[in-house]
Structure formats: structure tokens, C-alpha cells
Design an enzyme around this catalytic site. Structure first.
Site, PDB file in Angstrom:
ATOM      1  N   SER A 122       0.824  -1.212   0.000  1.00  0.00           N
ATOM      2  CA  SER A 122       0.000   0.000   0.000  1.00  0.00           C
ATOM      3  C   SER A 122       0.850   1.250   0.000  1.00  0.00           C
ATOM      4  O   SER A 122       0.371   2.321  -0.376  1.00  0.00           O
ATOM      5  CB  SER A 122      -0.876   0.027   1.257  1.00  0.00           C
ATOM      6  OG  SER A 122      -1.697  -1.095   1.326  1.00  0.00           O
ATOM      7  N   HIS A 145      -1.633  -2.905  -6.966  1.00  0.00           N
ATOM      8  CA  HIS A 145      -2.296  -2.580  -5.702  1.00  0.00           C
ATOM      9  C   HIS A 145      -3.806  -2.738  -5.841  1.00  0.00           C
ATOM     10  O   HIS A 145      -4.479  -1.919  -6.472  1.00  0.00           O
ATOM     11  CB  HIS A 145      -1.926  -1.142  -5.292  1.00  0.00           C
ATOM     12  CG  HIS A 145      -2.420  -0.743  -3.956  1.00  0.00           C
ATOM     13  ND1 HIS A 145      -2.879   0.518  -3.664  1.00  0.00           N
ATOM     14  CD2 HIS A 145      -2.530  -1.447  -2.797  1.00  0.00           C
ATOM     15  CE1 HIS A 145      -3.243   0.578  -2.399  1.00  0.00           C
ATOM     16  NE2 HIS A 145      -3.050  -0.605  -1.857  1.00  0.00           N
ATOM     17  N   GLU A 157      -4.283  -0.258  -8.830  1.00  0.00           N
ATOM     18  CA  GLU A 157      -3.263   0.747  -9.125  1.00  0.00           C
ATOM     19  C   GLU A 157      -2.014   0.012  -9.597  1.00  0.00           C
ATOM     20  O   GLU A 157      -1.526  -0.883  -8.898  1.00  0.00           O
ATOM     21  CB  GLU A 157      -2.889   1.534  -7.863  1.00  0.00           C
ATOM     22  CG  GLU A 157      -3.788   2.688  -7.546  1.00  0.00           C
ATOM     23  CD  GLU A 157      -3.329   3.424  -6.293  1.00  0.00           C
ATOM     24  OE1 GLU A 157      -3.284   4.654  -6.319  1.00  0.00           O
ATOM     25  OE2 GLU A 157      -3.032   2.775  -5.265  1.00  0.00           O
ATOM     26  N   ASN A 195      -4.116   5.973  -1.634  1.00  0.00           N
ATOM     27  CA  ASN A 195      -3.819   6.152  -0.205  1.00  0.00           C
ATOM     28  C   ASN A 195      -3.249   7.528   0.109  1.00  0.00           C
ATOM     29  O   ASN A 195      -3.336   7.998   1.241  1.00  0.00           O
ATOM     30  CB  ASN A 195      -2.900   5.045   0.299  1.00  0.00           C
ATOM     31  CG  ASN A 195      -3.673   3.758   0.534  1.00  0.00           C
ATOM     32  OD1 ASN A 195      -4.904   3.780   0.626  1.00  0.00           O
ATOM     33  ND2 ASN A 195      -2.989   2.644   0.611  1.00  0.00           N
TER      34      ASN A 195
END
Ligand SMILES: NC(=O)c1ccc[n+]([C@@H]2O[C@H](COP(=O)([O-])OP(=O)(O)OC[C@H]3O[C@@H](n4cnc5c(N)ncnc54)[C@H](O)[C@@H]3O)[C@@H](O)[C@H]2O)c1
Length: 290
Positions: A122, A145, A157, A195
Site C-alpha cells: 500500500s 495494488h 493501481e 492512499n
């Protein structure tokens, strides 16, 4: 396609790993689901079985499809055997740089030369994970991701480091499309795209709770009803897992030099108390068994 191209190794059979194994197996990949302890790998496949049973009960799949998907997931605790012949590796172990680097170094000596080495990290820079393999392999190391729950969330991602090869990105794009998901590409900056936006938001919700500006229920209702979010930020934090979130926040705050990405004290306290969110039965909210 050769056998190796359709053989995947998923490392880590936790919250993310079991979901990644499920979507790959549903797309026809033969998946080895690896954990150092076999019982955990088996537990990961059992979680897939439970997901598929729910889909079966809702009439979304038939029993033959359920059995076929499950039959393509083999729990494994011996890395050399699990890695042999894998064309794709998706690493989804704990968010810990040293653990991930050790695993990638081991994989470097085990997987075929043309294997794609993807990480579901992450927040850890892909370049730091890529540095754990020999230079000639670094082109194949890439961020892939996923979002939770993996079978439901449409986004992946793709994160390229400076050494990621164009061919690796093209292969990941093709796999993402095969899984019926959408890809966005991010540069190798802490938190990538999603994130980077999400973490300060979750942190601010935790600070609102710490300050006593609102209760957990009020903060979550405010985001659901006022921002039209499907889930409040504290419930989402619990869903992600507070230990995982703590690691992500520490890495992002340090990597970006940004205090508003840092974990609030309340998050550290809950993790120290073993309140890890939904997976432990309690976090910001309580989740009575069943
Ligand atoms: N939780 C989320 O919503 C989310 C979303 C996207 C990405 N991620 C990332 O996915 C990764 C896994 O997160 P998670 O939420 O599934 O955590 P988790 O704690 O549910 O699962 C991690 C699993 O890895 C296993 N493990 C630890 N060391 C290992 C090793 N050396 N080899 C194999 N398995 C090992 C653990 O036994 C555990 O089962 C992390 O990098 C995290 O940042 C998490």
C-alpha cells in the site's frame, strides 16, 4: 500460453491475499497460495470457499464454477515448490519492508527468469522492494495494488519504479483487464494515488474522535450522509485493519515528510490493545461474533 504463464503464486493468504487468489483463480489461473504456516494458507482458501458459497447462495455462480475456482487454488507452505513454474507472483504479506525484501530475495532464486514480480504493497516504494532482487530482474518488479474486498472493488493501481520495464506494465495491464478490473498508473511516490488521498482523511476522522468533536457513530454518519460515502472513515479503517493502517501511516508520514499522514495516538493505542478492527472483532467499533 505456456503453463508458467498461467501459474500464479500469491504470497500471503490474509485479508488481501485470499481475495487476490480468488480473482486470479476465477480468471483461470492455477494459484499457489503461500503462507509459511500451512494452516494459514488453508484458512485463506477457506475464506475463498466462504465467499464463493455466498455467491452460490445468491445465484451469481453455479456449483460447478465454485468447485472449479476452488480447485485451482492450492494452499502451500513450501516456497521453493510453490514458486517453481510461476509466471506471475503477487505478494500480499504484511506491510513490512524487511519482510517483503526478504521474500523477494528468496523469490529471485526460485521463480522462472521471465516471471512477473508484483507487490500489493500500500505504501512501500516499489524501488525499495525491487532492490531486493538482482539488477537483471528489477524490470519485472511492479506494484499491483488491489482494493478490498478484492472480488468487488474494480480498481487496481499499477505502480512503476524507475526500473520497471514497459513490458511488465503491459503484462499487468493485460492481467487487470482479464480480471475485469480497471487500472490506473501511479508513479512510485508514498501512498501512490489512492492512499495519498485516503490516509489524511482517515487520520482526520481519528483526530475528530480524539478531540471529542463527535462520537464514532456521528463521524461515520457525517461522511456517509454528508459526503455520500458508502462507509464511514472509522468503519473503513476497521475494515482495512488497524495494524495494516498503522504501518501504512508511518511509512507515508516518513516518506512524504508530512505530519498529516502520521498515525494519531488513538490508532497506536487501539493496535497496542489488540483492537485491530473487523478481523479481531473490535477496533473503533465493535463487531460481535457472527
Ligand atoms: N487491508 C487492506 O485494505 C489493503 C488494501 C490494499 C493493499 N493492502 C496491502 O496488502 C498487504 C497485506 O495486507 P492484508 O490486509 O492482507 O494483511 P493481513 O494481515 O490480513 O495478511 C497478511 C498475511 O501475510 C502473512 N505473512 C506474513 N509474512 C509472510 C511471509 N514472509 N510469507 C508469506 N506470508 C506471510 C501473514 O501470516 C498474514 O496472513 C499489505 O502489504 C497491505 O498494505 C492492504
Amino acid at each position: 500460453m505456456s503453463g508458467a504463464e498461467r501459474r500464479a503464486l500469491v504470497c500471503g493468504a490474509g485479508f488481501m491475499g485470499h481475495g487476490i487468489a480468488q480473482v486470479l483463480a476465477a480468471a483461470g489461473w492455477e494459484v499457489r497460495l503461500y503462507e509459511p504456516a500451512l494452516a494459514r494458507a488453508v484458512a485463506g482458501r477457506d475464506r475463498v470457499a466462504a465467499n464463493l458459497d455466498r455467491a452460490l447462495a445468491k445465484g451469481r455462480i453455479d456449483a460447478a464454477t465454485r468447485d472449479a475456482i476452488l480447485g485451482r487454488i492450492l494452499p502451500a507452505a513450501e516456497l521453493p515448490a510453490a514458486a517453481a513454474g510461476a509466471g506471475l507472483v503477487v505478494e500480499a504479506i504484511v506491510e513490512d519492508e524487511a519482510a517483503k525484501r526478504a521474500l523477494f530475495t528468496a523469490l529471485d532464486g526460485l521463480v522462472p527468469d521471465d516471471a512477473l514480480l508484483a507487490t500489493n504493497t500500500s505504501s512501500i516504494p516499489i524501488a525499495r522492494i525491487a532492490a531486493a532482487v538482482r539488477p537483471e530482474r528489477r524490470g519485472a518488479v511492479i506494484g499491483m495494488h488491489f482494493f478490498s474486498p478484492v472480488p468487488v472493488m474494480p480498481l487496481v493501481e499499477i505502480v512503476r519504479s524507475a526500473s520497471t520495464a514497459d513490458a511488465a506494465e503491459a503484462r499487468v495491464r493485460a492481467i487487470v483487464a482479464e480480471l475485469g478490473k480497471e487500472a490506473v498508473v501511479s508513479a512510485d511516490r508514498p501512498g501512490f494515488l489512492v492512499n495519498r488521498m485516503l490516509i489524511p482523511f482517515l487520520g482526520e476522522a481519528m483526530r475528530l474522535l480524539e478531540e471529542g468533536t463527535g462520537s464514532a457513530a456521528e463521524i461515520d454518519a457525517a461522511a456517509r450522509l454528508g459526503l455520500n460515502h458508502p462507509m464511514g472513515p472509522l468503519e473503513l479503517a476497521d475494515f482495512i485493519g488497524l495494524d495494516t493502517l498503522l504501518a501504512i501511516m508511518e511509512i507515508q508520514a516518513e516518506g512524504l515528510g508530512a505530519p498529516h499522514h502520521a498515525p494519531p495516538a488513538i490508532l497506536r493505542r487501539l493496535v497496542a490493545e489488540g483492537r485491530l478492527g473487523r478481523k479481531s472483532g473490535a477496533g473503533f467499533l465493535d463487531y460481535p461474533a457472527g
